[in-house]
Write an enzyme that holds these catalytic residues in place. Structure first.
Site, short mmCIF file in Angstrom:
data_model
loop_
_atom_site.label_atom_id
_atom_site.label_comp_id
_atom_site.label_asym_id
_atom_site.label_seq_id
_atom_site.Cartn_x
_atom_site.Cartn_y
_atom_site.Cartn_z
N LYS A 123 9.75 7.86 -3.09
CA LYS A 123 8.96 8.14 -1.90
C LYS A 123 9.26 9.57 -1.45
O LYS A 123 10.39 10.05 -1.63
CB LYS A 123 9.38 7.13 -0.82
CG LYS A 123 8.55 7.11 0.45
CD LYS A 123 9.05 5.95 1.34
CE LYS A 123 8.31 5.85 2.67
NZ LYS A 123 8.75 4.68 3.47
N SER A 168 5.31 1.65 5.23
CA SER A 168 5.00 3.04 4.96
C SER A 168 5.21 3.43 3.49
O SER A 168 4.68 4.45 3.05
CB SER A 168 5.89 3.93 5.83
OG SER A 168 7.25 3.77 5.49
N SER A 214 9.04 -1.58 5.74
CA SER A 214 8.29 -0.56 5.00
C SER A 214 8.37 -0.65 3.48
O SER A 214 7.59 -0.01 2.79
CB SER A 214 8.72 0.84 5.42
OG SER A 214 7.98 1.25 6.54
#
Lengths: 479, 476
Positions: free
Chosen positions: B80, B155, B179
């Site tokens: 990420k 996310s 997330s």
């Protein structure tokens, strides 16, 4: 009607850099004076994802300071984030302690003249320092070398009432921190700084007046002057019936006055938040005991010992221990001479003014002791001793040998000195006349001539006696 | 033989071992897959082909010399974009960090590189990890590979989508309030949020430090265990990290004691398909001999509120540093210092991020602090105690991962619906417990459903063992 008398109520917040090799939350060096931004890393520059980690030594030193200042060390304390935006604060918060400080309830004892004062310490907490702004004509630059240097903030109780007391408190506090090796406390390098909180109230009143803060004082004498000025300023305002504003001021060295920085609309809100990235500090009693066991003799104890051991006055001893290195040096010399009190005078009167800061004597202790003995035994007079001391600053030699080789010994024999005295009197009829006409100062001039004639070696007491005898008109003299 | 996009770490490890292909070939294949899938999925914000091919070549050399470093040696992955990567842009999907290139690797990136794994690039996300649909990325939303007109969740939307699309066999994300688990559920992959402190956060750009965890995304529970064993362990650069205090073996007893949460099975917020999948899991576990008991969790609304307060407060603090002075986008010279701050922050941060910073700042101000933060901290410890009480008499707590399956992109959700997306997930973050999401069937539209297993601190390997059993049953 008698004008109202005001009393100043003063509390000091002192920041002292802890003497660690590396910063409080990363491994950057804390060395002072490096080129800008050469001692910083992602952690102390607040880069994304960089996390702080404890430097144990910083906590140990802070505990040490607390114990030396007779505080209670909290078994549990923790860091909080103190938020404000400023370019020298890379994370936009300072990792400090608000809710749970490391130490509480200590004290500092010091003397002003004959009087002994004890000022309470409210709390001591650990925190990180911010960077430094450098203003140029067009731009402001930031140096992050100082960012993350460990500090303790020592908050006094509002028990100080004058600039003089404040300066004395600071000197005593500094002596303790330096003695314990907790901080260098070099004000000129910013490793010790002071903020002053000051308010005035009618003498005898129990309530507090409006508080004004004076920020970032970097010398004892500036602190003293700033407070003295601020007391005058506030007194004048109050006497005119005006109101004091809650404000922050700074000291202007050039004018010796304090200048407004900003008015505080309401108490500032730092949005304190417990620091989630650092474990709380838990200190066991045995850790405290272990640190306490390594504390050196503190300045006040040292002063007491110097007073008793070497017949110094309380004031003399107190003066020595303000600078632990000086006190140690004195003790070294005093142990090697038969005249410690004389050694004190040579050290404080002659040697100290020639030494830099931090104190480190260019004259070996045993040399000063030897010189002191020569003086004490009357082999040297004071003037010659002074001259030799000046020479010792630049070269190492045995004073006794030099005295022998260069025949510097004091002339203390009447037989040797009397003819010289007579010669001087004969050569200076005018001074003799002046003296006889009641101008006693003429004696000094004649004494000076005797010294000149003996290259400063005459025993001053003996030569004065011989001069007086001769002037009294013992017939020897015929003018 | 599984389909390419389902290929697991274990399969690649074996194939590499047998010399069926080299790491360089494998890396080339994934890079090709990325080129093919990206127009549809947009899971990547940056692909480092050159770096990946170089490292793959090095891995092949190690293999020839018999100096392999770990089971992950030679296997591609991606992280990420909130993990710092030395020399590679780390944007957090924000305009403000659009040009930010760190000089350091996050601890987990460093570990994976040391283990010989091959980083392919950086993955899409909601800006600064704030969001649950990946729609708050400043560089365009990612899509759900199972249905590209649907969101991948957030996310860590890019992390889940990349694995689901077969662009990498595993990825890393972060989990502050679900997330990693919610996107894993939406995309039909395995997502693990470890025990708080079990994996170093050093170099993970902070959102809410006391809740943030590194998250793992894989195709299978077994892969997840392999990956987790490489990542776990104390790191002195992260003061909150701890030595792994759990067993590497299955430490749950027999019979397995499973707690099912009454509130979620009854809640209107949880969709019928999700309830059905949870019940399927209960049936499967029962069939495996588990004992099921129904428990009650402390008020979900209170847990959500606690999470909202704590995460906003810490975010407002953590993101205060983004002023454009030392790094990051800046408008340049301004009249005053405060104009510089407000123009940099106001101009380069996204609306959602600004909203959360404002909310958090407001909550932290004098007066509010006591009213909200202090109470939230109090609730948090109550919640933790309640969960640990349940886990004292049960091995794991079974819940849905998210109340719904993936929804359509651009769906207008009410603020309540938005918050409720984290309903089942926030408990694990508030209590610092490990929790994983596991695919459990599909809904009527064919979208994956995830269920969540949550256990006591350091029970990751046991949870993964249970997940593995459920996977095996599922494939029967």
């Amino acid at each position: 009607m008698k004008p109202m008398e005001y009393e100043a109520v003063i509390g000091l917040e002192v920041h002292a850099e802890l003497k660690t090799a590396t910063k409080i939350f990363c491994s950057c060096s804390t060395q002072f004076g490096a080129p800008p931004n050469t001692q910083c890393c992602p952690i102390c520059m607040g880069y994304p994802g960089a996390l702080p980690r404890w430097n144990r030594r910083a906590v140990e030193l802070a505990v040490r300071a607390g114990l030396a200042l007779q505080c209670t060390v909290a078994p549990y304390s923790r860091m909080d984030r103190k938020h404000y935006f400023y370019p020298d604060l890379p994370k936009a918060f300072q990792i400090s302690q608000e809710m749970h400080p490391l130490c509480r309830e200590g004290k500092v004892t010091f003397s002003v003249g004959e009087q002994t004062h004890t000022v309470g310490i409210e709390r001591i907490h650990v925190e990180e320092d911010a960077g430094k702004l450098l203003h140029t004509d067009q731009k402001t630059l930031v140096d992050y070398n100082r960012s993350g240097v460990p500090l303790i903030e020592i908050v006094s109780k509002p028990m100080i009432h004058s600039g003089e007391e404040a300066a004395a408190y600071l000197r005593a506090l500094r002596a303790v921190l330096v003695r314990c090796d907790v901080s260098d406390c070099k004000m000129q390098e910013g490793s010790m700084r002071c903020d002053v909180n000051i308010s005035l109230r009618p003498r005898g009143s129990a309530s507090f007046g409006t508080r004004v803060e004076i920020k970032n004082l970097n010398s004892f004498s500036f602190t003293e002057k700033a407070i003295r000025y601020e007391i005058q300023r506030q007194t004048a305002l109050l006497e005119r019936g005006e109101k004091i504003n809650t404000e922050t001021r700074r000291f202007d060295e050039a004018t010796g006055t304090t200048v407004l920085m900003r008015v505080k609309e309401s108490a500032e809100d730092y949005h304190f938040l417990p620091e989630p990235n650092l474990p709380a500090i838990r200190i066991r009693q045995r850790d405290i005991d272990a640190i306490r066991a390594t504390l050196p003799e503190l300045p006040r104890e040292h002063a007491a010992r110097l007073r008793e051991g070497y017949a110094l006055s309380a004031e003399e001893a107190a003066f020595l221990v303000l600078e632990p290195a000086v006190a140690d040096y004195f003790e070294d010399v005093a142990g090697k001479t038969r005249f410690p009190k004389l050694a004190y005078h040579l050290l404080v009167g002659e040697l100290l003014p020639k030494c830099g800061d931090p104190f480190s004597s260019p004259v070996a202790a045993h040399r000063l002791a030897e010189l002191t003995d020569l003086l004490g035994d009357g082999i040297l007079n004071r003037a010659t001793a002074k001259k030799l001391l000046l020479r010792l600053l630049n070269a190492d030699f045995s004073p006794a040998e030099i005295v022998e080789r260069e025949s510097l010994g004091q002339i203390s024999s009447e037989e040797l000195l009397r003819p010289i005295v007579l010669q001087v009197l004969q050569g200076n009829p005018r001074a003799v006349q002046d003296y006889r006409n009641g101008k006693k100062a003429a004696l000094q001039a004649l004494q000076g001539r005797v010294m000149a004639a003996t290259a400063g070696r005459a025993d001053p007491i003996l030569s004065e006696r011989l001069l007086l005898e001769a002037l009294a008109g013992g017939g020897v003299l015929n003018v | 033989m599984t389909e390419w996009k389902q290929k697991t770490i274990a399969e690649h490890t074996l194939a590499l071992e047998r010399g069926e292909y080299s790491s360089l070939e494998l890396t080339h294949a994934y890079l090709a897959r990325i080129r093919e899938q990206e127009p549809l999925v947009h899971a990547f914000l940056l692909v480092d082909e050159e770096g990946a091919l170089r490292l793959a070549t090095e891995s092949d050399e190690r293999r020839r010399e018999g100096k392999l470093r770990s089971p992950l040696d030679g296997i591609p992955f991606a992280v990420k974009d909130n993990f710092c990567t030395a020399g590679l842009r780390t944007s957090c999907a924000s305009r403000l960090l659009e040009a930010f290139v760190p000089t350091y690797d996050a601890a987990v990136v460093e570990r994976l590189k040391q283990a010989g794994a091959i980083p392919l690039g950086k993955l899409n996300m909601d800006e600064f990890a704030m969001g649950s649909a990946n729609e708050y990325s400043a560089f365009g939303a990612a899509s759900n590979p199972c249905a590209t007109d649907h969101v991948p969740g957030g996310s860590s939307g890019g992390s889940a989508a990349a694995v689901a699309a077969g662009e990498v066999p595993f990825s890393l994300g972060s989990d502050t309030g679900g997330s990693i688990r919610q996107p894993a559920a939406f995309c039909g992959v395995v997502g693990l949020k470890p025990t708080y402190g079990a994996v170093s956060r050093y170099g993970l750009v902070e959102f809410a430090s006391s809740l943030d965890c590194v998250g793992l995304v894989t195709h299978t529970a077994a892969d997840c265990a392999t990956l987790f064993s490489v990542l776990l362990g104390r790191d002195e650069r992260d003061g909150s990290s701890v030595a792994f205090a759990g067993s590497r073996e299955d430490s749950f007893g027999t019979p397995l004691r499973v707690a099912v949460v009454k509130e979620f099975l009854e809640s209107d917020a949880v969709s019928p398909a999700v309830k059905r999948a949870t019940e399927d899991a209960v049936r499967a576990l029962t069939a495996m001999g588990a004992q099921i008991q129904t428990v009650s969790l402390p008020s979900p609304q209170q847990a959500l509120a606690t999470y909202c307060v704590l995460s906003a407060v810490e975010a407002s603090s953590n993101l205060a540093r983004f002023d454009g002075i030392r790094y990051g986008a800046s408008v340049g010279e301004t009249e005053t210092l405060s104009a510089l701050y407000s123009q940099n922050r106001g101009g380069y941060l996204g609306r959602e991020v600004i909203a959360r910073i404002l909310f958090g700042t407001c909550l932290l101000s004098r007066g509010n602090r006591e009213r909200y933060l202090v109470r939230a901290e109090h609730f948090r410890s109550q919640i933790r105690r309640a969960l640990l009480d349940i886990l004292a008499s049960c091995d794991l707590i079974l819940t849905p991962t998210a109340p719904t399956t993936a929804y359509r992109k651009g769906a207008k959700l009410t603020p309540l619906q938005r918050r409720e997306a984290d309903l089942c997930a926030v408990y694990a973050n508030l209590a610092g417990l490990p929790a994983l999401s596991l695919p459990m069937g599909r809904d009527e539209e064919g979208l994956p459903v995830g269920i969540q297993l949550m256990g006591a601190p350091f029970s990751e390997f046991s949870l993964l063992k249970v997940a593995q059993c459920l996977e095996e049953r599922r494939s029967l």
